[in-house]
Design a protein around this motif. Structure first.
Motif, mmCIF file in Angstrom:
data_model
loop_
_atom_site.group_PDB
_atom_site.id
_atom_site.type_symbol
_atom_site.label_atom_id
_atom_site.label_comp_id
_atom_site.label_asym_id
_atom_site.label_seq_id
_atom_site.Cartn_x
_atom_site.Cartn_y
_atom_site.Cartn_z
ATOM 1 N N LEU A 1 115.667 76.070 29.870
ATOM 2 C CA LEU A 1 114.365 75.449 30.123
ATOM 3 C C LEU A 1 113.263 75.876 29.164
ATOM 4 O O LEU A 1 112.309 75.120 28.953
ATOM 5 C CB LEU A 1 113.932 75.745 31.559
ATOM 6 C CG LEU A 1 114.867 75.210 32.657
ATOM 7 C CD1 LEU A 1 114.442 75.738 34.018
ATOM 8 C CD2 LEU A 1 114.894 73.691 32.651
ATOM 9 N N TYR A 2 113.374 77.073 28.571
ATOM 10 C CA TYR A 2 112.231 77.605 27.841
ATOM 11 C C TYR A 2 112.507 78.072 26.419
ATOM 12 O O TYR A 2 111.554 78.404 25.702
ATOM 13 C CB TYR A 2 111.597 78.750 28.647
ATOM 14 C CG TYR A 2 111.072 78.273 29.971
ATOM 15 C CD1 TYR A 2 109.948 77.456 30.039
ATOM 16 C CD2 TYR A 2 111.734 78.579 31.158
ATOM 17 C CE1 TYR A 2 109.487 76.976 31.248
ATOM 18 C CE2 TYR A 2 111.276 78.103 32.380
ATOM 19 C CZ TYR A 2 110.151 77.304 32.417
ATOM 20 O OH TYR A 2 109.701 76.816 33.617
ATOM 21 N N ASP A 3 113.737 78.121 25.987
ATOM 22 C CA ASP A 3 113.986 78.516 24.604
ATOM 23 C C ASP A 3 113.428 77.439 23.664
ATOM 24 O O ASP A 3 113.310 76.260 24.043
ATOM 25 C CB ASP A 3 115.484 78.718 24.358
ATOM 26 C CG ASP A 3 115.732 79.539 23.104
ATOM 27 O OD1 ASP A 3 115.846 80.773 23.215
ATOM 28 O OD2 ASP A 3 115.793 78.940 22.008
ATOM 29 N N THR A 4 113.134 77.834 22.445
ATOM 30 C CA THR A 4 112.479 76.915 21.511
ATOM 31 C C THR A 4 113.458 76.138 20.630
ATOM 32 O O THR A 4 113.017 75.287 19.848
ATOM 33 C CB THR A 4 111.498 77.678 20.605
ATOM 34 O OG1 THR A 4 112.211 78.726 19.926
ATOM 35 C CG2 THR A 4 110.375 78.282 21.429
ATOM 36 N N ASP B 1 116.636 80.333 31.985
ATOM 37 C CA ASP B 1 115.482 80.551 31.115
ATOM 38 C C ASP B 1 115.765 79.995 29.716
ATOM 39 O O ASP B 1 114.897 79.364 29.099
ATOM 40 C CB ASP B 1 115.156 82.041 31.040
ATOM 41 C CG ASP B 1 113.892 82.304 30.234
ATOM 42 O OD1 ASP B 1 112.804 82.060 30.762
ATOM 43 O OD2 ASP B 1 114.013 82.737 29.073
ATOM 44 N N GLU C 1 109.622 77.514 37.390
ATOM 45 C CA GLU C 1 108.527 77.940 36.518
ATOM 46 C C GLU C 1 108.923 79.273 35.896
ATOM 47 O O GLU C 1 109.628 80.080 36.524
ATOM 48 C CB GLU C 1 107.231 78.107 37.322
ATOM 49 C CG GLU C 1 106.686 76.838 37.928
ATOM 50 C CD GLU C 1 106.041 75.910 36.907
ATOM 51 O OE1 GLU C 1 105.831 76.349 35.755
ATOM 52 O OE2 GLU C 1 105.756 74.752 37.258
ATOM 53 N N GLN C 2 108.506 79.520 34.677
ATOM 54 C CA GLN C 2 109.029 80.684 33.963
ATOM 55 C C GLN C 2 108.774 81.994 34.711
ATOM 56 O O GLN C 2 109.660 82.853 34.786
ATOM 57 C CB GLN C 2 108.445 80.757 32.552
ATOM 58 C CG GLN C 2 109.230 81.685 31.650
ATOM 59 C CD GLN C 2 109.007 81.411 30.184
ATOM 60 O OE1 GLN C 2 108.015 80.807 29.802
ATOM 61 N NE2 GLN C 2 109.918 81.863 29.343
ATOM 62 N N ARG D 1 112.931 69.398 36.417
ATOM 63 C CA ARG D 1 111.726 69.933 35.779
ATOM 64 C C ARG D 1 110.843 68.831 35.198
ATOM 65 O O ARG D 1 109.625 68.927 35.240
ATOM 66 C CB ARG D 1 112.117 70.910 34.666
ATOM 67 C CG ARG D 1 112.591 72.244 35.180
ATOM 68 C CD ARG D 1 111.498 73.012 35.886
ATOM 69 N NE ARG D 1 110.459 73.447 34.970
ATOM 70 C CZ ARG D 1 109.176 73.567 35.275
ATOM 71 N NH1 ARG D 1 108.751 73.274 36.484
ATOM 72 N NH2 ARG D 1 108.302 73.974 34.381
#
Length: 200
Positions: free
Chosen positions: A90-93, A87, A47-48, A127
């Motif tokens: 998993l979370y970059d746009t 990060d 999770e972030q 994830r």
């Protein structure tokens, strides 16, 4: 798509039978324990907010569960660099193929020593196992036996090849009736064992 010997071709029906028989006999138990038994716990580490405080010990546990073998190289990665890489993945746009390429290709900006496409794809699957597959040698062998290995897998950016693998494994998993990509990974492992033993 590459050809395969019809006598040894793995059909969705045969793959599902192999999977169901292995589940009933407990043949998947050890593999599941090693690779997926802590999936919910491990996913919570990614999770972030949790990722910002991920420890080196936790990262090494993830690496080993993914099948990583070069623990000395992976253990030497500074924890901030490792957190930044995960990060970004998993979370970059930016698009999935771009993130995968930067994390898995040899010259990627977020490539981690000792970790390649299997680790990156395993994290994605961890994830969200309904969306992302594990890309490893077992998965490739299973697709070859099924006669559905994408010809495009031989060239091009790693991220684009991951999308091709994702599409092919998703189609085979749907034809087989497997619930998610964790089950597809288990089926690929079983298929590899069966190939080595020449049992199907």
């Amino acid at each position: 798509m590459t050809g395969t010997n019809p006598a040894s071709q793995l059909t969705p029906t045969a793959l599902r039978r192999l999977y169901d028989e292995a589940c009933g006999a407990g043949a998947l138990d050890a593999y599941r324990r090693r690779r997926w038994s802590r999936a919910a716990e491990f996913s919570s580490w990614l999770e972030q907010d949790a990722l910002a405080v991920l420890s080196a010990e936790q990262a090494l546990r993830l690496y080993r569960a993914s099948g990583g073998r070069d623990t000395s190289a992976f253990s030497a990665i500074p924890i901030e660099e490792l957190r930044d890489s995960l990060d970004f993945l998993l979370y970059d746009t930016i698009k999935l193929e771009g993130r995968f390429d930067e994390c898995a290709s040899a010259d990627g900006a977020y490539k981690l020593p000792g970790a390649g496409g299997e680790f990156v794809s395993w994290l994605l699957c961890l994830r969200n196992p309904t969306l992302f597959c594990v890309w490893n040698a077992n998965a490739e062998r299973m697709l070859r036996r099924a006669g559905t290995f994408p010809g495009s897998m031989r060239q091009g950016p790693v991220g684009i090849r991951y999308l091709d693998m994702l599409e092919s494994l998703g189609r085979l998993g749907a034809q087989t009736g497997l619930p998610d990509f964790i089950a597809v990974d288990e089926a690929a492992w079983l298929s590899g064992r069966a190939t080595r033993r020449k049992s199907i």
